[in-house]
Design a protein around this motif. Structure first.
Motif, PDB file in Angstrom:
ATOM      1  N   ALA A 264     -67.339 -58.539  75.394  1.00  0.00           N
ATOM      2  CA  ALA A 264     -66.527 -59.354  76.683  1.00  0.00           C
ATOM      3  C   ALA A 264     -68.127 -59.997  77.442  1.00  0.00           C
ATOM      4  CB  ALA A 264     -66.251 -58.622  77.788  1.00  0.00           C
ATOM      5  N   ILE A 265     -68.353 -60.162  79.298  1.00  0.00           N
ATOM      6  CA  ILE A 265     -68.990 -60.706  79.179  1.00  0.00           C
ATOM      7  C   ILE A 265     -68.722 -60.530  80.826  1.00  0.00           C
ATOM      8  CG2 ILE A 265     -70.658 -61.615  77.570  1.00  0.00           C
ATOM      9  CD1 ILE A 265     -70.147 -64.377  78.425  1.00  0.00           C
ATOM     10  N   GLU A 266     -69.589 -60.351  81.683  1.00  0.00           N
ATOM     11  CA  GLU A 266     -69.676 -61.320  83.198  1.00  0.00           C
ATOM     12  C   GLU A 266     -70.389 -63.315  83.108  1.00  0.00           C
ATOM     13  OE1 GLU A 266     -72.419 -60.347  87.042  1.00  0.00           O
ATOM     14  OE2 GLU A 266     -71.196 -58.594  86.059  1.00  0.00           O
ATOM     15  N   ALA A 267     -68.924 -63.622  83.607  1.00  0.00           N
ATOM     16  CA  ALA A 267     -70.121 -65.300  83.136  1.00  0.00           C
ATOM     17  C   ALA A 267     -69.328 -65.742  84.663  1.00  0.00           C
ATOM     18  CB  ALA A 267     -68.988 -65.550  82.505  1.00  0.00           C
ATOM     19  N   SER A 268     -69.644 -65.138  85.944  1.00  0.00           N
ATOM     20  CA  SER A 268     -69.104 -66.034  86.609  1.00  0.00           C
ATOM     21  C   SER A 268     -69.679 -66.099  88.063  1.00  0.00           C
ATOM     22  CB  SER A 268     -68.345 -64.467  87.533  1.00  0.00           C
ATOM     23  OG  SER A 268     -68.708 -63.494  87.652  1.00  0.00           O
ATOM     24  N   GLY A 269     -71.336 -65.839  87.737  1.00  0.00           N
ATOM     25  CA  GLY A 269     -72.437 -66.068  88.246  1.00  0.00           C
ATOM     26  C   GLY A 269     -73.069 -67.909  88.301  1.00  0.00           C
ATOM     27  N   TRP A 270     -73.082 -67.917  89.739  1.00  0.00           N
ATOM     28  CA  TRP A 270     -73.396 -69.449  89.305  1.00  0.00           C
ATOM     29  C   TRP A 270     -74.387 -69.712  88.542  1.00  0.00           C
ATOM     30  CZ3 TRP A 270     -77.568 -72.726  90.659  1.00  0.00           C
ATOM     31  CH2 TRP A 270     -78.010 -73.611  91.380  1.00  0.00           C
ATOM     32  N   GLU A 271     -75.865 -68.857  88.030  1.00  0.00           N
ATOM     33  CA  GLU A 271     -77.057 -69.923  87.264  1.00  0.00           C
ATOM     34  C   GLU A 271     -75.542 -69.968  85.934  1.00  0.00           C
ATOM     35  OE1 GLU A 271     -80.704 -67.171  88.908  1.00  0.00           O
ATOM     36  OE2 GLU A 271     -79.442 -67.449  86.959  1.00  0.00           O
ATOM     37  N   PHE A 272     -74.664 -68.991  85.486  1.00  0.00           N
ATOM     38  CA  PHE A 272     -73.912 -69.648  84.652  1.00  0.00           C
ATOM     39  C   PHE A 272     -72.813 -69.947  84.337  1.00  0.00           C
ATOM     40  CE2 PHE A 272     -71.294 -67.711  80.801  1.00  0.00           C
ATOM     41  CZ  PHE A 272     -71.963 -67.378  79.796  1.00  0.00           C
ATOM     42  N   GLN A 273     -72.738 -70.309  85.428  1.00  0.00           N
ATOM     43  CA  GLN A 273     -71.675 -72.045  86.272  1.00  0.00           C
ATOM     44  C   GLN A 273     -72.285 -72.889  85.477  1.00  0.00           C
ATOM     45  OE1 GLN A 273     -69.857 -72.089  89.532  1.00  0.00           O
ATOM     46  NE2 GLN A 273     -69.150 -73.417  89.658  1.00  0.00           N
TER      47      GLN A 273
END
Length: 347
Positions: A264-273
């Motif tokens: 599981a990761i945090e994938a909600s950032g603008w750069e990750f998008q």
């Protein structure tokens, strides 16, 4: 009488000065117009590339403004060139970050994470390869696309089971995420409204396994009732699952060295998008909201260690559907929280 040479020169100079003055005055407006025209052309090309259509002119105008803002920020980011990764105008370019988060990051984390952590079969492993890519071992299926359905948890769990099934039987079978989305209601699993990889493993154990994707294909919806006839045609089984000790990248390395692992990761950032390529070490925290699969690790040419992660947003995102996350960070949680909640099935 013909005008003198000096008079002609003065008249020409005055005309040029006047033209230059109005040119300078009009330049910002002209530049803005050219920029809009160029961005509109980019938007039209992007719409054609990703098959995007809008219901009316108002929606198109609104989406163009979002696209223009995102594309401009992406251009500035890449032009700065001071990071280990790049961004791209991908399929999410006409979505705000708030819209993106609401649609594509739906991992459920309301229940306790890591409830099988008392067992970890790789605890005493010492022989760890410096490089691993389970794709080269034919233990990873092609990149899939969850679409506008919060089913990342199902794709993460399926990728891990596909891997261990290949390692145990020698056969790589693409398994059914749709079965989990429609039939699995164990714990936090709620179809397109999110779920947990551990709960998906529990369903597979109770049900006796999972059918193939060919038999029960993905639809990106959860509006249909479970098709028991299809679900009962088992293609792969697991005996149990284990959680990797939390907040421990060394333990995660031991597990990924032996099989693909759900993480599981945090994938909600603008750069990750808008991630496009390179080793990601950008803005992200550890509020876990997305399920993916760690299918390898290595070291880049720039000597930065990374995790190789399979995503479920299609092959047009990232490195043909994959992201390399920085490995061995200063945070105990790992890059984007990758070390917090990892688990793997045992067949």
């Amino acid at each position: 009488m013909a005008p003198s040479t000096s008079s002609s020169k003065r008249a020409f100079s005055a005309a040029m000065s006047l033209l230059l003055f109005f040119g300078m005055w009009a330049s910002p407006a002209m530049s803005r117009k050219l920029h809009i025209m160029s961005m509109q052309e980019r938007h039209e090309q992007w719409m054609s590339q990703f098959g995007r259509a809008y219901k009316d002119a108002d929606e198109k105008a609104m989406r163009f403004e979002i696209f223009s803002d995102n594309a401009g920020r992406i251009d500035q980011f890449n032009e700065a060139g001071n990071t280990t990764f790049t961004l791209a105008v991908n399929q999410f370019a006409d979505m705000t970050n708030e819209e993106f988060r609401a649609t594509y990051t739906r991992l459920t984390t309301s229940s306790p994470i890591g409830d099988a952590a008392t067992l970890f079969q790789y605890e005493n492993v010492t022989n760890i390869p410096r490089f691993m890519d389970w794709r080269r071992r034919k233990a990873v299926t092609s990149v899939k696309n969850q679409g506008e359905c919060g089913s990342c948890w199902a794709f993460s769990a399926v990728a891990a089971v596909e891997g261990i099934h290949k390692l145990k039987t020698g056969r790589l079978v693409s398994l059914s995420e749709e079965q989990l989305v429609e039939c699995d209601r164990v714990g936090e699993d709620k179809g397109c409204d999110g779920g947990l990889m551990d709960d998906a493993f529990k369903y597979m154990i109770r049900h006796g396994g999972l059918t193939s994707e060919t038999n029960y294909p993905y639809t990106a919806t959860d509006s249909r009732p479970c098709n028991s006839r299809k679900a009962n045609r088992i293609a792969a089984k697991i005996k149990r699952y284990e959680d990797v000790p939390g907040n421990n990248e060394k333990a995660l390395l031991k597990a990924v060295a032996h099989q693909p692992v759900s993480v599981a990761i945090e994938a909600s950032g603008w750069e990750f998008q808008f991630y496009s390529g390179g080793v990601f070490d950008g803005q992200c925290g550890h509020n876990l909201d997305h399920g993916v699969a760690a299918v390898g690790y290595g070291t880049s040419k720039g000597r930065m260690k990374y995790w190789l992660v399979k995503n479920s947003w299609g092959a047009s995102w990232g490195e043909q559907g994959y992201v390399r996350l920085k490995r061995e960070t200063r945070s105990k949680y790992g890059m984007c929280g990758i070390a917090m909640s990892a688990s793997y099935p045992i067949a």
